[in-house]
Write a protein that holds these residues in place. Structure first.
Motif, PDB file in Angstrom:
ATOM      1  N   ILE A   5      25.346  52.851 -51.553  1.00  0.00           N
ATOM      2  CA  ILE A   5      25.175  52.136 -52.814  1.00  0.00           C
ATOM      3  C   ILE A   5      25.860  50.787 -52.702  1.00  0.00           C
ATOM      4  O   ILE A   5      26.665  50.542 -51.799  1.00  0.00           O
ATOM      5  N   ILE A   6      25.537  49.904 -53.640  1.00  0.00           N
ATOM      6  CA  ILE A   6      26.267  48.649 -53.823  1.00  0.00           C
ATOM      7  C   ILE A   6      26.882  48.696 -55.212  1.00  0.00           C
ATOM      8  O   ILE A   6      26.205  49.064 -56.184  1.00  0.00           O
ATOM      9  N   TYR A   7      28.156  48.350 -55.306  1.00  0.00           N
ATOM     10  CA  TYR A   7      28.856  48.365 -56.594  1.00  0.00           C
ATOM     11  C   TYR A   7      29.371  46.975 -56.900  1.00  0.00           C
ATOM     12  O   TYR A   7      30.133  46.400 -56.125  1.00  0.00           O
ATOM     13  N   ASP A   8      28.930  46.426 -58.013  1.00  0.00           N
ATOM     14  CA  ASP A   8      29.283  45.067 -58.420  1.00  0.00           C
ATOM     15  C   ASP A   8      29.787  45.072 -59.849  1.00  0.00           C
ATOM     16  O   ASP A   8      29.257  45.797 -60.700  1.00  0.00           O
ATOM     17  N   THR A  23      13.754  54.443 -48.033  1.00  0.00           N
ATOM     18  CA  THR A  23      13.355  55.763 -48.533  1.00  0.00           C
ATOM     19  C   THR A  23      13.063  55.718 -50.029  1.00  0.00           C
ATOM     20  O   THR A  23      12.992  56.775 -50.667  1.00  0.00           O
ATOM     21  N   LEU A  24      12.893  54.530 -50.587  1.00  0.00           N
ATOM     22  CA  LEU A  24      12.798  54.357 -52.048  1.00  0.00           C
ATOM     23  C   LEU A  24      14.019  54.958 -52.730  1.00  0.00           C
ATOM     24  O   LEU A  24      13.953  55.539 -53.802  1.00  0.00           O
ATOM     25  N   ASN A  25      15.174  54.802 -52.031  1.00  0.00           N
ATOM     26  CA  ASN A  25      16.476  55.221 -52.558  1.00  0.00           C
ATOM     27  C   ASN A  25      16.569  56.721 -52.811  1.00  0.00           C
ATOM     28  O   ASN A  25      17.170  57.167 -53.803  1.00  0.00           O
ATOM     29  N   ALA A  26      15.976  57.489 -51.906  1.00  0.00           N
ATOM     30  CA  ALA A  26      16.112  58.949 -51.975  1.00  0.00           C
ATOM     31  C   ALA A  26      17.593  59.322 -51.899  1.00  0.00           C
ATOM     32  O   ALA A  26      18.377  58.700 -51.178  1.00  0.00           O
ATOM     33  N   LEU A  27      17.959  60.351 -52.629  1.00  0.00           N
ATOM     34  CA  LEU A  27      19.362  60.723 -52.780  1.00  0.00           C
ATOM     35  C   LEU A  27      19.816  61.700 -51.698  1.00  0.00           C
ATOM     36  O   LEU A  27      19.234  62.775 -51.533  1.00  0.00           O
ATOM     37  N   THR A  28      20.845  61.323 -50.985  1.00  0.00           N
ATOM     38  CA  THR A  28      21.554  62.253 -50.112  1.00  0.00           C
ATOM     39  C   THR A  28      22.781  62.764 -50.868  1.00  0.00           C
ATOM     40  O   THR A  28      23.117  62.258 -51.947  1.00  0.00           O
ATOM     41  N   THR A  31      25.000  59.743 -51.260  1.00  0.00           N
ATOM     42  CA  THR A  31      24.603  58.823 -52.326  1.00  0.00           C
ATOM     43  C   THR A  31      25.108  59.326 -53.665  1.00  0.00           C
ATOM     44  O   THR A  31      25.664  58.562 -54.466  1.00  0.00           O
ATOM     45  N   GLN A  32      24.919  60.609 -53.921  1.00  0.00           N
ATOM     46  CA  GLN A  32      25.333  61.170 -55.204  1.00  0.00           C
ATOM     47  C   GLN A  32      26.846  61.098 -55.370  1.00  0.00           C
ATOM     48  O   GLN A  32      27.351  60.792 -56.466  1.00  0.00           O
ATOM     49  N   ALA A  33      27.583  61.357 -54.291  1.00  0.00           N
ATOM     50  CA  ALA A  33      29.043  61.284 -54.358  1.00  0.00           C
ATOM     51  C   ALA A  33      29.505  59.843 -54.583  1.00  0.00           C
ATOM     52  O   ALA A  33      30.463  59.593 -55.329  1.00  0.00           O
TER      53      ALA A  33
END
Length: 277
Positions: A5-8, A23-28, A31-33
């Protein structure tokens, strides 16, 4: 720290961008963590009024990563990895057990959370969008639940939240058919709170939060969110009694005095930030 992710944070608004565009931002699991950890950062940052979650590239989120789906199909059960480097405990000041499973923790956050849906929104990504407080969707965004085509049930809490947003009949239509629909239809049925021009949903969501930050007390926003989600399943009397108790407490806080003073003096209010233990 973040890999997927990017956090701004800019001008009182945090933006979490799921960043796996290939992956069209598929969740691993990671990613969820990372999303959970970033939301915890927003909760603890007194300068942040609220958070926008969106996706990089052409998609918002296409659901669970296909590699994870394949592993679950092979095992015949849900799987999940723990990322101890991303330990976080965002939101849920009441320790309400209703806000502990899956994306339901979004409802326990102290601050507003808006999904800026810029493209494909499917599966678990659809659930993420549904559990956000508001949804700003590009008119060209594409929604699909996908569950019935995979031989699954309505997963991830969608069966509880979706009919509360759009009614049981619309919810069943979307879930049964698994059909694709765009941001325009999402707006018509009440799933999208704002229908935006292509490429503008993030900007529109950030602008919305900044407008709120100029006029509203952060603690009022927090308490209103707690009221709405806690009282969804409460009896009216219990909800009224709790609201009255919280109202009495709010009358004694500095925010109420500042709200009245700023109105009388015709100046912008200077409210206190949300405090997180």
């Amino acid at each position: 720290m973040y890999e997927e992710i990017i956090y701004d944070v800019a001008d009182r608004v945090a933006v979490i961008t799921m960043n796996r565009p290939e992956t069209l931002n598929a969740l691993t699991d990671r990613t969820q963590a990372e999303i959970r950890h970033a939301l915890d950062q927003s909760e603890r940052n007194e300068d942040v009024i609220g958070t926008v979650v969106t996706g990089a590239g052409r998609g918002f989120c296409s659901g669970v990563d296909m590699n994870a789906l394949g592993a679950m199909s092979e095992a015949g059960r849900r799987l999940g990895a723990v990322h101890e480097d991303l330990a976080a405990d965002p939101g849920n000041p009441d320790k309400d057990p209703n806000f502990e499973i899956g994306a339901a923790y979004f409802l326990g956050l102290r601050k507003p959370l808006i999904a800026a849906i810029n493209g494909a929104c499917a599966g678990l990504g659809f659930s993420y969008a549904v559990f956000c407080d508001l949804r700003f969707a590009d008119r060209t965004a594409r929604f699909v639940t996908s569950f019935s085509q995979r031989g699954l049930i309505a997963e991830h809490g969608v069966s509880w939240m979706l009919p509360r947003l759009i009614g049981p009949a619309n919810a069943l239509d979307i879930l049964w058919t698994g059909r694709r629909f765009d941001g325009e239809e999402a707006g018509r049925i009440g799933l999208a709170n704002r229908v935006c021009e292509p490429g503008e949903c993030v900007n529109d969501a950030c602008a919305y939060l900044r407008e709120i930050a100029d006029v509203a007390a952060p603690n009022s926003l927090m308490m209103m969110k707690r009221q709405i989600y806690r009282h969804l399943n409460a009896e009216l009397r219990a909800a009224m009694e709790e609201s009255n108790a919280w109202m009495d407490a709010s009358l004694a806080r500095g925010d109420f005095k500042e709200g009245v003073a700023s109105f009388v003096e015709r100046r912008p209010p200077k409210f206190a930030p949300v405090q997180v233990d």
